[in-house]
Scaffold this active site. Structure first.
Site, PDB file in Angstrom:
ATOM      1  N   GLY A 109       2.584  11.562  -8.589  1.00  0.00           N
ATOM      2  CA  GLY A 109       4.004  11.817  -8.420  1.00  0.00           C
ATOM      3  C   GLY A 109       4.579  12.590  -9.579  1.00  0.00           C
TER       4      GLY A 109
ATOM      5  N   CYS B 139       3.338   6.265  -5.228  1.00  0.00           N
ATOM      6  CA  CYS B 139       3.512   6.545  -6.644  1.00  0.00           C
ATOM      7  C   CYS B 139       2.375   5.991  -7.476  1.00  0.00           C
ATOM      8  CB  CYS B 139       4.844   5.958  -7.117  1.00  0.00           C
ATOM      9  SG  CYS B 139       6.218   6.321  -6.013  1.00  0.00           S
TER      10      CYS B 139
ATOM     11  N   TYR C 254      -7.016  12.626  -0.451  1.00  0.00           N
ATOM     12  CA  TYR C 254      -6.110  13.489  -1.197  1.00  0.00           C
ATOM     13  C   TYR C 254      -5.486  12.855  -2.434  1.00  0.00           C
ATOM     14  CZ  TYR C 254      -2.061  16.431  -2.243  1.00  0.00           C
ATOM     15  OH  TYR C 254      -1.136  17.213  -2.876  1.00  0.00           O
TER      16      TYR C 254
ATOM     17  N   ASN D 154       4.835   0.896  -5.359  1.00  0.00           N
ATOM     18  CA  ASN D 154       4.103   1.980  -4.698  1.00  0.00           C
ATOM     19  C   ASN D 154       3.933   1.590  -3.246  1.00  0.00           C
ATOM     20  OD1 ASN D 154       2.359   3.987  -3.840  1.00  0.00           O
ATOM     21  ND2 ASN D 154       0.583   3.162  -4.901  1.00  0.00           N
ATOM     22  N   GLY D 155       4.523   2.361  -2.346  1.00  0.00           N
ATOM     23  CA  GLY D 155       4.406   2.079  -0.926  1.00  0.00           C
ATOM     24  C   GLY D 155       5.703   2.319  -0.199  1.00  0.00           C
TER      25      GLY D 155
END
Length: 466
Positions: free
Chosen positions: A36, A8, A256, A111-112
């Protein structure tokens, strides 16, 4: 199916009196929207009282206008844009999460993906803990609260929690008086620090610092814990968990996830993608008339391929900017539908020509197949597909939407079968050994386990590489 996973966008700000907090959070979330599109939220600290505003949807849907904030008394906030890759799509899983405790309220954004989430959750449930979400972020929060109760010190509590957490986690934590940023010892996910005239900003990517006029200071080190005190805007840092292991930045951030204008761990994302295209041209040359890239993350690699090969670069697709990123749509049907209205080929660029098509990756194959079909329908004479990522052969346990081998295109078919299914004249992937060369900076370690099967940490207990 693995527990819910996230990759995220995090944004946090602490400002003494000048920065308009509501607008800053709004701009920060917009800058990180690409990370996200399932939901987003903002947690505010207003004279020590914490509140959360969040919902499912894009930033402009959840916050059609900048959040109304008492700017005089609200000088600290954290924000989050969520990418959910499994589990139910629910408002409860949207972050930041807010916890009220007699030791003090705490908001947290993550995030993760933890690799020991299931083990910790099971242990805590046996101790009587009741979880209200399926997110491993709640497990992290419970662990911190547990140690905070024992020590009475939020700083010490987080350090003790880090001793028990395994996997990928970049965190923003806000209490009544502190803004805390944490990066796991492997450094799987990015987190950087920026400076305002009267405060500090933390963000997943440097592009969010630019959006609010903050000056980039540095990336947090893997294992670092940074604390900003709201009272005097002082910044302190703890390196207790640093330098224990080699960093393992997720290489898919460069390929990406990240915006090309971001700098992550000293690496220009734009330049990394240019380099990947150059490597592809050397590894997989072909006779062609034009090189095109799939917007957006394939464009820089296409420019690199063109420069290295001497084949002219052309704009092959127009992208509808109002359609979300298809890779991070949880369902295959959604990804396929998204491609149909997201990209439209420019026929004059490809008609009657031998085309080199550069995409950032080929994960499940459905999106690539549709894109090739669009080029064929537009009159391309030949299509030579090149992926700026190696073949995906193994699941990811650190927050990328690759949960098993059974859905991976390169695991299901051999090279010729992939060419036949995709309807391409040739197919080439970046070599796994070239991934570590995407940065020209020494000392930056990468996690490329989804390509090699070599994991930087122990995989979740009971998980199979199948």
């Amino acid at each position: 199916m693995a527990a819910i996973k996230e990759a995220c966008g995090l944004f946090g700000i602490s400002s003494a009196h000048k920065e308009p907090i509501g607008f800053a959070c709004h701009y920060g979330l917009y800058a990180l929207q690409h990370r996200g599109q399932e939901g987003c939220g903002i947690a505010l600290n207003t004279e020590g009282e914490l509140s959360v505003h969040k919902d499912l949807g894009l930033v402009n849907e959840v916050f059609p206008r900048a959040l109304s904030v008492d700017e005089e008394h609200t000088r600290m906030a954290i924000a989050h844009t969520r990418y959910g890759t499994s589990g139910e799509r629910s408002r409860e899983n949207v972050q930041p999460l807010l916890f009220r405790h007699h030791m003090g309220s705490m908001a947290i954004a993550h995030n993760g993906n933890l690799t020991n989430d299931a083990a910790l959750r099971c242990r805590f449930e046996k101790e009587g803990c009741l979880f209200h979400t399926t997110s491993d972020t709640e497990v992290i929060a419970y662990l911190i609260c547990k140690h905070r109760l024992a020590t009475g010190d939020i700083h010490k509590a987080i350090e003790l929690a880090m001793d028990e957490l395994e996997g990928a986690y970049s965190l923003l934590i806000m209490t009544s008086s502190l803004l805390i940023a944490v990066r796991d010892p492997n450094g799987f996910r990015p987190l950087c620090l920026g400076k305002l005239d009267d405060g500090y900003v933390f963000a997943s990517e440097s592009c969010a610092l630019d959006a609010v006029g903050a000056v980039f200071v540095r990336d947090l080190q893997p294992g670092e814990l940074c604390i900003v005190d709201k009272a005097d805007q002082s910044l302190t840092s703890s390196l207790v968990h640093c330098n224990a292991i080699k960093s393992s930045l997720c290489v898919f951030e460069l390929i990406y996830f990240a915006r090309p204008d971001s700098v992550i761990d000293t690496i220009s994302v734009h330049q990394a993608r240019i380099r990947s295209g150059s490597f592809l041209a050397l590894e997989h040359p072909c006779q062609a008339d034009v090189v095109i890239g799939v917007p957006d993350s394939g464009i820089d690699a296409a420019i690199g391929y063109s420069r290295q090969s001497g084949i002219p670069y052309g704009i092959g697709f127009i992208k509808n900017k109002y359609i979300g990123r298809t890779f991070i749509q949880p369902k295959a049907g959604d990804r396929e539908s998204g491609v149909r209205i997201k990209l439209n080929p420019i026929a004059s660029t490809v008609r009657g020509k031998r085309v080199v098509l550069i995409d950032d990756s080929i994960v499940r194959g459905t999106t690539s197949k549709r894109i090739v079909r669009l080029l064929r329908e537009a009159g391309a004479k030949e299509v030579h597909l090149r992926s700026s990522a190696p073949p995906f052969l193994h699941p990811c346990y650190y927050g990328t939407d690759i949960d098993s081998r059974k859905d991976l295109f390169a695991c299901k078919y051999d090279h010729q079968q992939m060419m036949d299914i995709l309807d391409v004249d040739s197919l080439g992937f970046l070599l796994p050994e070239q991934v570590v060369k995407l940065s020209d900076h020494q000392g930056i370690g990468f996690c490329s386990a989804c390509f090699t099967g070599v994991y930087p940490t122990a995989v979740p207990k009971g998980a199979s590489n199948a």
